[in-house]
Structures are given as C-alpha cells and as structure tokens.
Design a protein around this motif. Structure first.
Motif, PDB file in Angstrom:
ATOM      1  N   CYS A   1       5.905  33.276  26.762  1.00  0.00           N
ATOM      2  CA  CYS A   1       6.338  32.942  27.880  1.00  0.00           C
ATOM      3  C   CYS A   1       5.321  33.590  28.688  1.00  0.00           C
ATOM      4  CB  CYS A   1       7.435  33.468  28.769  1.00  0.00           C
ATOM      5  SG  CYS A   1       7.198  32.674  30.447  1.00  0.00           S
ATOM      6  N   GLY A   2       3.921  33.264  28.836  1.00  0.00           N
ATOM      7  CA  GLY A   2       2.637  33.929  29.120  1.00  0.00           C
ATOM      8  C   GLY A   2       1.897  33.863  30.752  1.00  0.00           C
ATOM      9  N   ASN A   3       1.163  34.690  31.055  1.00  0.00           N
ATOM     10  CA  ASN A   3       0.410  33.859  32.105  1.00  0.00           C
ATOM     11  C   ASN A   3       1.606  34.951  33.699  1.00  0.00           C
ATOM     12  OD1 ASN A   3      -2.330  34.220  31.369  1.00  0.00           O
ATOM     13  ND2 ASN A   3      -2.196  31.350  32.040  1.00  0.00           N
ATOM     14  N   VAL A   4       2.371  35.579  33.061  1.00  0.00           N
ATOM     15  CA  VAL A   4       3.496  36.563  33.910  1.00  0.00           C
ATOM     16  C   VAL A   4       3.058  36.861  34.875  1.00  0.00           C
ATOM     17  CG1 VAL A   4       5.678  36.938  34.350  1.00  0.00           C
ATOM     18  CG2 VAL A   4       5.417  35.784  32.370  1.00  0.00           C
ATOM     19  N   PRO A   5       2.295  37.040  35.912  1.00  0.00           N
ATOM     20  CA  PRO A   5       2.057  37.810  37.287  1.00  0.00           C
ATOM     21  C   PRO A   5       2.769  39.117  37.166  1.00  0.00           C
ATOM     22  CG  PRO A   5       2.924  35.905  38.311  1.00  0.00           C
ATOM     23  CD  PRO A   5       3.100  35.733  36.504  1.00  0.00           C
ATOM     24  N   THR A   6       2.342  39.957  37.990  1.00  0.00           N
ATOM     25  CA  THR A   6       2.865  41.031  38.771  1.00  0.00           C
ATOM     26  C   THR A   6       2.131  42.048  39.543  1.00  0.00           C
ATOM     27  OG1 THR A   6       2.272  42.707  37.230  1.00  0.00           O
ATOM     28  CG2 THR A   6       4.583  41.861  35.613  1.00  0.00           C
ATOM     29  N   ALA A   7       2.417  42.197  40.369  1.00  0.00           N
ATOM     30  CA  ALA A   7       1.684  43.677  40.887  1.00  0.00           C
ATOM     31  C   ALA A   7       0.877  43.739  40.726  1.00  0.00           C
ATOM     32  CB  ALA A   7       2.571  43.808  42.011  1.00  0.00           C
ATOM     33  N   ASN A   8       0.328  44.246  39.603  1.00  0.00           N
ATOM     34  CA  ASN A   8      -0.993  45.036  38.542  1.00  0.00           C
ATOM     35  C   ASN A   8      -0.800  44.967  37.149  1.00  0.00           C
ATOM     36  OD1 ASN A   8       1.455  46.447  37.600  1.00  0.00           O
ATOM     37  ND2 ASN A   8       0.464  48.050  37.514  1.00  0.00           N
TER      38      ASN A   8
END
Length: 221
Positions: A200-207
């Motif tokens: 599962c890729g391109n998972v965004p977090t704040a930083n």
C-alpha cells in the motif's frame, strides 16, 4: 495475501539471519485557466507539492490498501494529519514496526520532527516470517535494530513516480535503496538483492509519504 506473506518470509528470513549473524490515483480536477499568463498561486503551490513528493489520500494504491481502516486515526484520512511515527502507530498493518521503532531511543521523535521523509514500512507479516525469537532479539539490541530501521527511511519525500524516476534513494543508515518496477508496481531493494514489493503506497502523513512493503530491507552483507 498469503502469497505475499510467503514471499516476505523467504526474503526477510534470509536477510535478517545474515544481519544477526554478523553482529552476534484519482486526479484533482483543474480549475479554468486564469486570464493572465502568469501561474496562479494555487497552481504554483500544487506544482511545489508535486515536486516534493507530497501525495493525497486519492493517490494511495496497492493490493493491501483495503486493510487500512476507513475511519478513525488509523485511516488514510486520519494519518494525513499526524507526523509519520504517530500516524504509523494507529495503522494496524504496522504494529510490529511501531514496537521496533519504540525500542530505539529517540527514533520516533526524530522521525516525527523531520520535515520531509519517505518511509518504506514493513508490514506485520514481514516480521512474523522471521525465525522465532528474531524480533525479540532485535528489540533487545537497539544498536543493531536502529540501523536496520534507518535503512527504511529517506530524508527526501517521494511519491511512487518520483521514486521510480530517481532509481535509487539514500537512507538514514548511510545506505541506498534501489527502486525498480513501475510507478504502479514499484520494488525496493536495500542492497542484498531481495526486493520488497509495495502493499500500500503513496500513503500521506503530515511529514512523510509511506510505502507499506512486504519484506524487511537489508543492505548487502
């Protein structure tokens, strides 16, 4: 998923046995073009974000993304607001990784404080595939565990397309992760020749942008 776990077992077991022995897309609709030929502030911001490898929840992809919660702090929408170590702690795919990070003094704080990262995050099954007692031994040995975990983090933020274009990225351990495949199906090799695949890729977090992977990355022995 069982096939993925079996592949993880082969790569991860061989990799960490060596290590321990050595140490005893959905697109956002575009607005109408402004009358002026100069780019709008929104367009400039969007371009800057793209160049920094920042993703949105619409960009997440991979065969295990359906195992990410759809609601709450561990969901894609919930993770995007938290720095990466905090976000990972809420994701059920990454509970063993979070335990490992917590065993290395200061590492979680370092990851949370960094301005922009790419994190290759082994899912729980990658750790479960290791020989019995391996995870416990690593958690009890932060000096060995720390560099292994740092080998999964780049201090530059990439999305999948950016990783494939780059071909390789430096990681915090001082090593390199080589990127293969395509933006739709990237692979990740820490140097020992055993490539991990994206779950599962391109998972965004704040930083950070996170790629949940099926195998623990290890450098060349």
């Amino acid at each position: 998923m069982r096939k993925i776990q079996r592949l993880a077992a082969v790569g991860a077991m061989a990799a960490l046995t060596v290590a321990l022995g050595a140490c005893s897309s959905s697109e956002t609709p575009s607005a109408e073009a402004p009358a002026s030929s100069a780019p709008s502030a929104a367009a400039t911001t969007e371009a800057a974000a793209a160049s920094d490898g920042v993703t949105t929840i619409d960009d997440i992809f991979g065969p295990a993304c359906d195992q990410v919660p759809t609601e709450g702090e561990g969901s894609a929408a919930g993770m995007i607001d938290d720095p990466v170590a905090t976000a990972a702690s809420n994701n059920p795919l990454l509970s063993t990784l979070v335990t490992a990070v917590g065993a290395v003094p200061g590492l979680a704080d370092t990851l949370n404080a960094a301005p922009a990262l790419t994190v290759f995050a082994p899912f729980n099954g990658a750790f479960e595939a290791l020989p019995a007692g391996t995870v416990e031994a690593l958690v009890a040995d932060p000096a060995t565990l720390g560099p292994i975990l740092q080998g999964h983090v780049s201090s530059t933020r990439y999305d999948a397309a950016g990783l494939v274009e780059a071909g390789s990225v430096d990681v915090l351990s001082g090593g390199t992760v080589t990127i293969g495949g395509t933006a739709d199906a990237p692979t990740f090799d820490g140097g020992n020749g055993t490539a991990a695949t994206n779950l599962c890729g391109n998972v965004p977090t704040a930083n950070a942008t996170v790629f949940v992977i099926d195998t623990i990355l290890m450098p060349a022995s």
